[in-house]
Design a protein around this motif. Structure first.
Motif, PDB file in Angstrom:
ATOM      1  N   MET A 198       0.756  -1.216  -0.049  1.00 26.72           N
ATOM      2  CA  MET A 198      -0.080   0.204  -0.073  1.00 26.72           C
ATOM      3  C   MET A 198       0.860   1.145  -0.052  1.00 26.72           C
ATOM      4  O   MET A 198       0.320   2.364  -0.418  1.00 26.72           O
ATOM      5  CB  MET A 198      -1.072   0.038   1.130  1.00 26.72           C
ATOM      6  CG  MET A 198      -2.070  -1.114   1.223  1.00 26.72           C
ATOM      7  SD  MET A 198      -3.092  -0.882  -0.215  1.00 26.72           S
ATOM      8  CE  MET A 198      -4.026   0.489   0.438  1.00 26.72           C
ATOM      9  N   ARG A 199       2.124   1.062   0.409  1.00 32.26           N
ATOM     10  CA  ARG A 199       2.968   2.276   0.393  1.00 32.26           C
ATOM     11  C   ARG A 199       3.239   2.870  -1.076  1.00 32.26           C
ATOM     12  O   ARG A 199       3.285   3.970  -1.228  1.00 32.26           O
ATOM     13  CB  ARG A 199       4.182   1.969   1.326  1.00 32.26           C
ATOM     14  CG  ARG A 199       4.065   2.024   2.629  1.00 32.26           C
ATOM     15  CD  ARG A 199       5.660   1.846   3.022  1.00 32.26           C
ATOM     16  NE  ARG A 199       5.658   1.833   4.680  1.00 32.26           N
ATOM     17  CZ  ARG A 199       5.276   0.768   5.605  1.00 32.26           C
ATOM     18  NH1 ARG A 199       5.352  -0.423   4.888  1.00 32.26           N
ATOM     19  NH2 ARG A 199       5.141   0.726   6.854  1.00 32.26           N
ATOM     20  N   THR A 200       3.242   2.054  -1.995  1.00 31.86           N
ATOM     21  CA  THR A 200       3.578   2.325  -3.133  1.00 31.86           C
ATOM     22  C   THR A 200       2.380   2.517  -4.203  1.00 31.86           C
ATOM     23  O   THR A 200       2.330   3.048  -5.255  1.00 31.86           O
ATOM     24  CB  THR A 200       4.454   1.326  -4.001  1.00 31.86           C
ATOM     25  OG1 THR A 200       4.130   0.159  -3.693  1.00 31.86           O
ATOM     26  CG2 THR A 200       5.668   1.815  -3.117  1.00 31.86           C
ATOM     27  N   HIS A 201       1.155   1.604  -3.912  1.00 31.92           N
ATOM     28  CA  HIS A 201       0.112   1.538  -4.409  1.00 31.92           C
ATOM     29  C   HIS A 201      -1.260   1.785  -3.810  1.00 31.92           C
ATOM     30  O   HIS A 201      -2.299   1.746  -4.219  1.00 31.92           O
ATOM     31  CB  HIS A 201      -0.150   0.071  -5.023  1.00 31.92           C
ATOM     32  CG  HIS A 201       1.199  -0.425  -6.027  1.00 31.92           C
ATOM     33  ND1 HIS A 201       1.201   0.123  -7.283  1.00 31.92           N
ATOM     34  CD2 HIS A 201       2.053  -1.203  -5.625  1.00 31.92           C
ATOM     35  CE1 HIS A 201       2.413  -0.511  -7.866  1.00 31.92           C
ATOM     36  NE2 HIS A 201       3.023  -1.406  -6.578  1.00 31.92           N
ATOM     37  N   GLY A 202      -1.076   2.275  -2.751  1.00 29.25           N
ATOM     38  CA  GLY A 202      -2.194   2.949  -1.862  1.00 29.25           C
ATOM     39  C   GLY A 202      -3.165   3.566  -2.495  1.00 29.25           C
ATOM     40  O   GLY A 202      -4.388   3.601  -2.486  1.00 29.25           O
ATOM     41  N   ALA A 203      -2.910   4.655  -3.439  1.00 27.89           N
ATOM     42  CA  ALA A 203      -3.658   5.487  -3.977  1.00 27.89           C
ATOM     43  C   ALA A 203      -4.676   4.536  -4.927  1.00 27.89           C
ATOM     44  O   ALA A 203      -5.914   5.352  -5.166  1.00 27.89           O
ATOM     45  CB  ALA A 203      -2.988   6.461  -4.946  1.00 27.89           C
ATOM     46  N   ASP A 204      -4.529   3.562  -5.360  1.00 29.86           N
ATOM     47  CA  ASP A 204      -5.246   2.841  -6.160  1.00 29.86           C
ATOM     48  C   ASP A 204      -6.536   2.164  -5.388  1.00 29.86           C
ATOM     49  O   ASP A 204      -7.515   1.517  -5.928  1.00 29.86           O
ATOM     50  CB  ASP A 204      -4.531   1.701  -6.951  1.00 29.86           C
ATOM     51  CG  ASP A 204      -3.738   2.367  -8.051  1.00 29.86           C
ATOM     52  OD1 ASP A 204      -3.925   3.378  -8.441  1.00 29.86           O
ATOM     53  OD2 ASP A 204      -2.520   1.922  -8.177  1.00 29.86           O
ATOM     54  N   TYR A 205      -6.139   2.083  -4.056  1.00 29.76           N
ATOM     55  CA  TYR A 205      -7.085   1.288  -3.007  1.00 29.76           C
ATOM     56  C   TYR A 205      -7.381   2.209  -1.893  1.00 29.76           C
ATOM     57  O   TYR A 205      -7.037   1.776  -0.886  1.00 29.76           O
ATOM     58  CB  TYR A 205      -6.561   0.018  -2.892  1.00 29.76           C
ATOM     59  CG  TYR A 205      -5.932  -0.893  -3.958  1.00 29.76           C
ATOM     60  CD1 TYR A 205      -6.585  -1.672  -4.638  1.00 29.76           C
ATOM     61  CD2 TYR A 205      -4.447  -0.681  -4.125  1.00 29.76           C
ATOM     62  CE1 TYR A 205      -6.156  -2.423  -5.854  1.00 29.76           C
ATOM     63  CE2 TYR A 205      -4.150  -1.536  -5.341  1.00 29.76           C
ATOM     64  CZ  TYR A 205      -4.756  -2.272  -6.036  1.00 29.76           C
ATOM     65  OH  TYR A 205      -4.317  -3.018  -7.049  1.00 29.76           O
ATOM     66  N   PRO A 206      -8.219   3.191  -2.133  1.00 22.79           N
ATOM     67  CA  PRO A 206      -8.438   4.075  -1.085  1.00 22.79           C
ATOM     68  C   PRO A 206      -9.368   3.710  -0.025  1.00 22.79           C
ATOM     69  O   PRO A 206      -8.987   3.772   1.308  1.00 22.79           O
ATOM     70  CB  PRO A 206      -9.224   5.354  -1.810  1.00 22.79           C
ATOM     71  CG  PRO A 206      -9.777   4.564  -3.096  1.00 22.79           C
ATOM     72  CD  PRO A 206      -8.712   3.657  -3.325  1.00 22.79           C
ATOM     73  N   ALA A 207     -10.124   2.683  -0.038  1.00 24.34           N
ATOM     74  CA  ALA A 207     -11.078   2.192   0.923  1.00 24.34           C
ATOM     75  C   ALA A 207     -10.157   1.280   1.652  1.00 24.34           C
ATOM     76  O   ALA A 207     -10.267   1.277   3.005  1.00 24.34           O
ATOM     77  CB  ALA A 207     -12.149   1.368   0.458  1.00 24.34           C
ATOM     78  N   LEU A 208      -9.412   0.476   1.241  1.00 27.40           N
ATOM     79  CA  LEU A 208      -8.421  -0.579   1.932  1.00 27.40           C
ATOM     80  C   LEU A 208      -7.445   0.627   2.735  1.00 27.40           C
ATOM     81  O   LEU A 208      -6.944   0.241   3.853  1.00 27.40           O
ATOM     82  CB  LEU A 208      -7.677  -1.409   1.115  1.00 27.40           C
ATOM     83  CG  LEU A 208      -6.741  -2.582   1.471  1.00 27.40           C
ATOM     84  CD1 LEU A 208      -7.655  -3.078   2.505  1.00 27.40           C
ATOM     85  CD2 LEU A 208      -6.334  -3.234   0.246  1.00 27.40           C
ATOM     86  N   GLY A 209      -6.943   1.541   2.257  1.00 23.88           N
ATOM     87  CA  GLY A 209      -5.824   2.422   2.782  1.00 23.88           C
ATOM     88  C   GLY A 209      -6.468   2.970   4.014  1.00 23.88           C
ATOM     89  O   GLY A 209      -5.968   3.131   4.936  1.00 23.88           O
ATOM     90  N   ALA A 210      -7.899   3.413   3.893  1.00 30.92           N
ATOM     91  CA  ALA A 210      -8.491   3.978   5.020  1.00 30.92           C
ATOM     92  C   ALA A 210      -8.666   3.095   6.144  1.00 30.92           C
ATOM     93  O   ALA A 210      -8.389   3.235   7.343  1.00 30.92           O
ATOM     94  CB  ALA A 210     -10.026   4.649   4.386  1.00 30.92           C
TER      95      ALA A 210
END
Length: 251
Positions: A198-210
């Protein structure tokens, strides 16, 4: 297991003690044979168990072992029975301490079952599929079904509840086994690996990041057993309430 193996397993698990009519006994017992297999499986996994290996541990020939146990399938059945905690020894006391009511009793049952899988992880392999269950394993099933007595559930539903909870426990135990039981549990290990992604691809998965950010801020990791168990028990509670409203319990 074949039908012939089922019959042999029933005799070994439920019948009178095996006493070969001929050949050197050398103090062999089914308990001793099962114990040797359990020691090997605990140390090296179920795949390391063989009739030859167990015979070597006991200091006898493989042919001597065959006078007591027909083959590996039956040996594994004996091992599973020996490794399963005796429900009369610890489970009953834990259930008594849980007090009345089906919900706390099933919760205790689930946690005690997980403790058994943690003590002997290879039981996860040994207790799947169509097979003969021994007195201890049947005793565990008896306690789960007995916890639901008087709830208005039918016999099939009671059995399904036990299978549902056992399946959840097995899933948690499998995850722990796969991660080697490391510090923090499987959820923490999974979270650490996912966090790197998620550090490098977190922008693609906003709900998971939240969601991960919330975990980091407020905690809540490593609760899969309790969370899933409570949701299962919630659902069973709804079914019990529905049966009570119907006033016509299934039998």
């Amino acid at each position: 297991m074949t039908k012939e193996q089922w019959g042999a397993a029933v005799r070994l698990l439920w019948g009178p003690p095996v006493t070969p009519a001929r050949g050197p006994r050398r103090g062999l017992t089914l308990a001793g044979i099962a114990g040797a297999g359990v020691q090997i499986a605990d140390a090296e996994g179920l795949g390391a168990v063989s009739m030859q290996r167990v015979a070597g541990e006991l200091g006898v020939t493989k042919m001597a072992l065959y006078r007591y146990v027909p083959g590996k399938a039956e040996l594994v059945s004996l091992m599973a029975e020996a490794a399963m905690p005796d429900p009369a020894a610890g489970l009953d006391a834990a259930l008594a301490g849980a007090g009345g009511g089906w919900r706390p009793r099933l919760g205790v049952w689930a946690r005690e079952l997980l403790a058994g899988f943690r003590a002997h992880p290879w039981l996860l392999e040994a207790t799947v599929g169509a097979r003969v269950m021994g007195p201890r394993e049947v005793g565990w099933l008896e306690r789960a079904v007995a916890a639901l007595e008087g709830c208005g559930l039918g016999g099939a539903e009671q059995m399904d509840v036990a299978a549902l909870i056992a399946g959840h426990v097995r899933g948690i135990a499998e995850q722990e086994r796969a991660t080697g039981g490391g510090a923090g549990g499987p959820e923490a290990e999974f979270g650490a690996v996912l966090g790197e992604v998620m550090r490098t691809h977190g922008a693609d998965y906003p709900a998971l990041g939240a969601a991960l950010a919330s975990v980091a801020a407020h905690g809540g990791q490593d609760q899969a057993l309790d969370f899933g168990l409570e949701r299962i028990l919630d659902g069973i509670g709804l079914l019990v309430a529905r049966r009570a409203e119907q006033g016509d319990p299934l039998k």
